[in-house]
Every structure is written in C-alpha cells, then in structure tokens.
Design an enzyme around this catalytic site. Sequence first.
Site, mmCIF file in Angstrom:
data_model
loop_
_atom_site.group_PDB
_atom_site.id
_atom_site.type_symbol
_atom_site.label_atom_id
_atom_site.label_comp_id
_atom_site.label_asym_id
_atom_site.label_seq_id
_atom_site.Cartn_x
_atom_site.Cartn_y
_atom_site.Cartn_z
ATOM 1 C CE1 TYR A 57 -2.988 -3.117 0.591
ATOM 2 C CE2 TYR A 57 -4.502 -1.286 0.867
ATOM 3 C CZ TYR A 57 -4.275 -2.626 0.632
ATOM 4 O OH TYR A 57 -5.329 -3.465 0.436
ATOM 5 C CE LYS A 70 0.150 -18.816 -0.522
ATOM 6 N NZ LYS A 70 -0.905 -19.853 -0.462
ATOM 7 C CG ASP A 111 -3.895 -20.231 0.919
ATOM 8 O OD1 ASP A 111 -3.292 -20.133 2.020
ATOM 9 O OD2 ASP A 111 -3.435 -20.856 -0.047
ATOM 10 C CG ASP A 115 -8.169 -4.009 2.227
ATOM 11 O OD1 ASP A 115 -9.263 -3.831 2.781
ATOM 12 O OD2 ASP A 115 -7.853 -3.469 1.150
ATOM 13 C CG ASP A 166 -14.147 -6.314 3.070
ATOM 14 O OD1 ASP A 166 -13.792 -5.522 3.965
ATOM 15 O OD2 ASP A 166 -14.567 -5.933 1.962
#
Length: 344
Positions: A135, A186, A219, A243, A247
């Site tokens: 970001y 990850k 994941d 981020d 959600d």
Amino acid sequence: MKKFNLAVIPGDGIGPEVVAEGLKVLDRVASKYDLSFDKVHYDLGASHWHATGEVLSDETMAEIAKSDVILLGAVGDPTVPSGVLERGLLLKLRFAFDHYINLRPAKLHKGVISPLATTEPIDFIVIREGTEGPYVGAGGNLASGTEHEIAVEESLNTRRGAERVIRFAFEQASSRPRKKLTLVHKNNVLLFAGGLWTRTFNEVAKEYPEVSTDYLHVDAASMFFVTHPERFDVVVTDNLFGDIVTDIAAAICGGIGLAASGNINPTRLFPSMFEPVHGSAPDIAGKSLADPTATVMSVAMLLAHLGEHEAAADVERAVASDLLTRGNAKRSTTDIGNALAGAI
Ligand code: NAI
Ligand code: MG
C-alpha cells in the site's frame, strides 16, 4: 470535566448520515460521563475536490494533527476518479499520522443473523498493519497501454514495522481471556516478507510465554474464517491480507453495516482515527437507509482509545441490546441513531 478535541470528517455519500448519528450517541454519553468534545468539522471529500481541485491540503493536515482523535465517515464518489479521494485523504491520513495499527473487531452479537450456520460464538479481533506492504505506492508502469506494458507494485516490509504491530498484537492477546494469537501470512511463497514476519513473530513470542501462538497461510485462514471462526482470538497480519480477511470477518458477523475500525497510533504522537469499515455507499446515499451502527461502534472504540472505558462499555451495551431485539425491522438511519442514543 475532561475535554477532548475531536476532528470530524463526515466525507461523502452516507458518511455524513452515519456520522450525524455517531455524534448523537457521543453527545449523549459525553454528558452522562462529564466529558466534553470540542468538535471541528472538516468539509473534505468529493464536493471539496470539485470546488477547489484539492483533496487535503498541508494546512488542513496540520490543523487535524492538533486534535486528540478523529471520527471519519467514508470517502469516495462516482463523480471523482477512483483512488483520488481514497489515496489522497484516507491513505494520506493513515501514513502521515503513522496509523500502524488497523484494529478491526469481529464479534457476532446475539440477535444478529450470520450467513454461517454456526452456533459457536464468534469473537475475535484482527490487527492489520497499516503503513507498509503493497500500500506504500512504490512502483510504476512502463510502456503503458502497449502490449509490452510492465507494472511493478512493490511490497515494503521493515523489521521495525512488523515488530511494532506484532508486539501490539501480543499485548492485546495477553489481555484477553483466551490469550491466543494467530499470525496470518503466506510465508511458503512470499519468502522474503513472510520470512521477516515469521522470524519477528517467533522472537517476540518468547517475551509472551502466556500467549499461545499459531500460524496460518492467508488462504487457509480465509477458509477457517468461514468454517471454524471460533478458533480465532487475535489475528495479526499485513496490510493487504488484512484488508481482504477483514471483509470476510465483517460478513460472517452480520455485514458491513456492523463493522467498526480504528486506525491507531499507539504512541499518541498523532491523533488516531476511527471509522466504519464500509465505504460511502453511493447506491443508498441520501435515502436514510444506511445503518449507523458501525459508526456508533467506532465511537465506542474512540472512547476506549481515550481511556474512557466506562463510556465505551455503555455505548457497546446500547448497541448489543438494540441488536438483540432488532430482527428484520426496517428502520431509518435516524431511527437507529435515536434508539442507540436513547439507550445510553
Ligand atoms: P461500500 O461499503 O460503500 O458499499 C458496499 C455495499 O454495502 C453497498 O451495496 C452499500 O449500499 C452497502 N452498505 C455500505 N455501508 C452500509 C451501511 N452503513 N448500511 C447499509 N448498507 C451499507 O463499498 P463500495 O460500493 O465498494 O464503495 C463505494 C465507495 O466508497 C467507493 O468510492 C470506495 O472507494 C469508497 N470506500 C471508502 C472507504 C472508506 O472511506 N473507508 C472504504 C471502502 C470503500
Ligand atoms: Mg477493505
């Protein structure tokens, strides 16, 4: 009476509608607990950009920097090119005020219907890094628009940046009954950033023997958010993964109208900023259809950040009891705000 300076940025779309209700609840709780909020409203967002061509000037930034805390509605408007307001306002504030903690509670309240068939309680917090990762805007395009176009978007990770958010997460986990912290990354594919995060996590863990630790690839974590959300207590992760998974966390806890967040600088060198997770929802703006609950919950987080824990708990109680009996009743934005303020 305790006094605080509050910067209010209602923003675009439903932002001003939900912020009005958040302030209604804040005023009520402030008078009950003998607190005084000196509010300065900043008219920033789409209309300010159309009128002046600027998003957020350095002078305005310097003024906002003097406040104790910030309440933000949402920014973004279909008449402004995507990213102009989001990067120029939201991300600018997060980076300039070094909001390295993005705190997002995920709690399924009694009375709220989750899309999951689970009967287990869901009550965890996600701590997302707020100032690094992909970001930071490090990158660029070469040969734009041609078939040889190249896009580079670098992910920036520093030892200091990872360590401070990981340490904050251990502190949070240590203060909660379950004392469990899960690192999400990850590290099997993103060897460099993942390696830095994992090594830092394991080193800091030695200072918190009372906290049990766990690691999940992002994941797998996404899958467990849906299949076994009860396994999480505190989750720490980087800016991009955070981020996305937050959600999912919002969705399983009853949707985006109930998801609150804090952009926090624990050093208090700069004001922290509290905001609902949702955006400006142009599809329902101006219709009094927006749920102000996420903003009211953000007000509770704001109060807790200021050390006003009783006042914060009072707001949380008001929200919890409203959610318990809410059902599917159709209520306007102001009806919900009035009910929550009335329950203080
Ligand atoms: P959004 O969160 O604004 O809306 C997604 C869907 O959820 C819409 O159908 C909307 O009506 C609904 N919704 C959102 N908040 C609600 C509420 N309080 N009550 C009831 N329903 C609600 O996300 P979207 O559509 O992707 O983005 C719209 C604009 O907001 C864009 O310009 C985007 O960049 C911006 N945005 C700004 C954010 C911020 O200021 N923090 C965060 C996310 C998006
Ligand atoms: Mg998001």
